[in-house]
Enzyme design. Structure first.
Site, mmCIF file in Angstrom:
data_model
loop_
_atom_site.group_PDB
_atom_site.id
_atom_site.type_symbol
_atom_site.label_atom_id
_atom_site.label_comp_id
_atom_site.label_asym_id
_atom_site.label_seq_id
_atom_site.Cartn_x
_atom_site.Cartn_y
_atom_site.Cartn_z
ATOM 1 N N ASN A 7 74.089 45.961 66.439
ATOM 2 C CA ASN A 7 72.857 45.451 65.847
ATOM 3 C C ASN A 7 72.960 45.635 64.335
ATOM 4 O O ASN A 7 72.611 46.683 63.791
ATOM 5 C CB ASN A 7 71.657 46.204 66.418
ATOM 6 C CG ASN A 7 70.322 45.684 65.910
ATOM 7 O OD1 ASN A 7 70.254 44.925 64.955
ATOM 8 N ND2 ASN A 7 69.248 46.127 66.533
ATOM 9 N N ARG A 90 73.278 41.337 68.265
ATOM 10 C CA ARG A 90 72.003 40.813 67.794
ATOM 11 C C ARG A 90 72.304 39.834 66.651
ATOM 12 O O ARG A 90 72.946 40.180 65.664
ATOM 13 C CB ARG A 90 71.119 41.939 67.275
ATOM 14 C CG ARG A 90 69.826 41.431 66.644
ATOM 15 C CD ARG A 90 69.285 42.414 65.632
ATOM 16 N NE ARG A 90 68.102 41.896 64.967
ATOM 17 C CZ ARG A 90 67.692 42.308 63.780
ATOM 18 N NH1 ARG A 90 68.378 43.221 63.113
ATOM 19 N NH2 ARG A 90 66.596 41.804 63.242
ATOM 20 N N HIS A 179 62.954 39.150 64.700
ATOM 21 C CA HIS A 179 62.774 40.450 65.363
ATOM 22 C C HIS A 179 62.335 40.256 66.816
ATOM 23 O O HIS A 179 61.680 41.131 67.406
ATOM 24 C CB HIS A 179 61.734 41.322 64.640
ATOM 25 C CG HIS A 179 62.115 41.704 63.248
ATOM 26 N ND1 HIS A 179 61.199 41.793 62.219
ATOM 27 C CD2 HIS A 179 63.326 42.003 62.702
ATOM 28 C CE1 HIS A 179 61.815 42.142 61.105
ATOM 29 N NE2 HIS A 179 63.105 42.276 61.374
ATOM 30 N N ARG A 238 62.146 42.747 50.277
ATOM 31 C CA ARG A 238 61.634 41.377 50.329
ATOM 32 C C ARG A 238 60.130 41.370 50.088
ATOM 33 O O ARG A 238 59.414 42.245 50.572
ATOM 34 C CB ARG A 238 61.962 40.741 51.683
ATOM 35 C CG ARG A 238 63.418 40.323 51.821
ATOM 36 C CD ARG A 238 63.756 39.947 53.247
ATOM 37 N NE ARG A 238 64.164 41.116 54.023
ATOM 38 C CZ ARG A 238 64.388 41.104 55.323
ATOM 39 N NH1 ARG A 238 64.221 39.999 56.017
ATOM 40 N NH2 ARG A 238 64.769 42.202 55.951
ATOM 41 N N GLU A 381 66.074 47.813 71.005
ATOM 42 C CA GLU A 381 66.710 46.496 71.006
ATOM 43 C C GLU A 381 68.062 46.546 71.694
ATOM 44 O O GLU A 381 68.476 45.591 72.355
ATOM 45 C CB GLU A 381 66.860 45.993 69.568
ATOM 46 C CG GLU A 381 65.543 45.717 68.872
ATOM 47 C CD GLU A 381 65.711 45.465 67.393
ATOM 48 O OE1 GLU A 381 65.569 44.298 66.971
ATOM 49 O OE2 GLU A 381 65.977 46.430 66.655
#
Length: 394
Positions: A7, A90, A179, A238, A381
């Site tokens: 990931n 991922r 996500h 960001r 995840e």
């Protein structure tokens, strides 16, 4: 069946080696602060727990370090690369090309590459992880799980932009959402916990990248990240939502070119731009010591989340629960408290004692009187990717 999960995020690489279908974790770890001289490498097995600071300049260096430890004669968990049956990756952006898990082929890699402009902080590292693991584990099946897949259920009225139709029809310009693996995992856990056959849930993924999703009856119906993973909430570097006219002002009046604007908005803004720090742990520490820039940045961050909670509560026509997840969402009691403050209109009342408890388990941190559940659900995840990878391979 041994499945290695990779990931690769914008500044981190999570990894787990999972034995399926028992779901036994053979090893796990993370590389944090990739690109910095004080990067953190964590590697944990049943017999070893390693936490070191190292200069990990690139994702490639980090991935190679992970492979070296997996194969290490003393600390490793495999003796040969052939012991790895499959690698689940991922991948952030799948565009409209992928709506489900898929086996990686040269064509798939090429599509991931063409989508780099839509996810410039992620898809390059996702692709690099695929290429490197193909070299290190040549006999393992390579499989991609796309962050955009969970958001395929977002209705047209929410995913289409109010620009000329030709851009949607001819260029696939729309809200994609990201996500998704994390939002899907915690949604399923929340529904199981509530439990309700019909549910209205807002999931809040807070890490270096941040996003929030309105989930109705287990399906994503709106999401803060859009065409690329840069919109919505304030993130590590960001900016999230801005007035798009700012871009033209920077170019036309301040002499910026578009590449410089893009770099500024995606790599130099957010919490980093507001405070000089990208790690929320440092920001919170400086805020406690009275740093006004850090205090304001935390308040701005929580305010932005709160605005989306209000909007999505309206979209859902009610609210059963909000879910905090990912590194910051699971660990920052301060940001959770700021977010839930003065939310009486939604029946949100936080239990401060429960909120300050650190745990790796699903937990409820609201008061008994709270009409809306406030849940902290550690995302996994990697396990979600392993489960999907195992199903595809079998």
């Amino acid at each position: 069946m041994k499945i290695l999960i990779i990931n690769a995020g914008s500044s981190s690489i999570k990894f787990q080696l999972i034995e399926m279908p028992s779901e036994k974790v053979l090893c796990q770890g993370i590389v944090e602060r990739v690109g910095e001289i004080d990067a953190i490498f964590q590697y944990k097995t049943e017999n070893h727990n390693i936490n070191i600071v190292d200069n990990i300049e690139t994702h490639k260096v980090g991935l190679q370090k992970i492979a070296d430890y997996l194969l290490d004669a003393e600390k490793g968990v495999i003796n040969d690369t052939n012991e790895i049956d499959a690698i689940g990756h991922r991948v952030v952006h799948g565009g409209n090309a992928f709506s489900d898990i898929t086996m990686i082929t040269p064509e798939v890699k090429n599509i991931i590459k063409t989508l780099i402009p839509l996810a410039p902080l992620h898809n390059p590292h996702n692709l690099e992880g695929i290429i490197l693991t193909e070299e290190i584990f040549p006999n393992a099946k390579q499989i991609a799980i796309f962050d955009t897949a969970f958001h395929q259920t977002i209705p047209m009225k929410a995913k289409k932009y109010a620009i000329p139709n030709k851009f949607y029809d001819n260029n696939n310009i729309q809200l994609y959402g990201f996500h998704g693996t994390s939002h899907k995992y915690v949604t399923e856990k929340a529904i199981e916990y509530l439990p309700k056959s019909a549910s209205k849930i807002i999931t809040i993924h807070l890490g270096n990248g941040c996003s929030i999703t309105a989930v109705k009856d287990g399906k994503s119906i709106d999401h803060s990240l859009g065409f690329a993973p840069s919109n919505g909430l304030i993130m590590g570097s960001r900016c999230g939502d801005i007035d798009h006219s700012l871009i033209f002002y920077l170019v036309n009046n301040l002499g910026y070119d578009l590449d410089k604007v893009n770099t500024m908005l995606t790599k130099e803004s957010g919490m980093l731009g507001l405070t000089g720090y990208s790690d929320l742990r440092e920001i919170e520490e400086h805020a406690i010591n009275g740093n006004q820039e850090c205090i304001l940045a935390l308040e701005m961050n929580a305010y932005r989340i709160k605005k989306y909670i209000g909007a999505y509560s309206a979209v859902l026509n009610g609210l059963d629960a909000i879910v905090f997840t990912a590194g910051i969402g699971e660990n920052s009691s301060a940001l959770r408290a700021l977010t839930c403050r003065d939310m009486n209109y939604l029946g949100i009342k936080l239990n401060e004692t429960k909120n300050n408890i650190r745990s790796k388990e699903l937990r409820e941190i609201n008061t008994k009187e709270s009409k809306t559940k406030v849940l902290v659900i550690p995302t996994n995840e990697e396990l979600e990717i392993a489960q999907q990878t195992y199903r595809l391979c079998n």
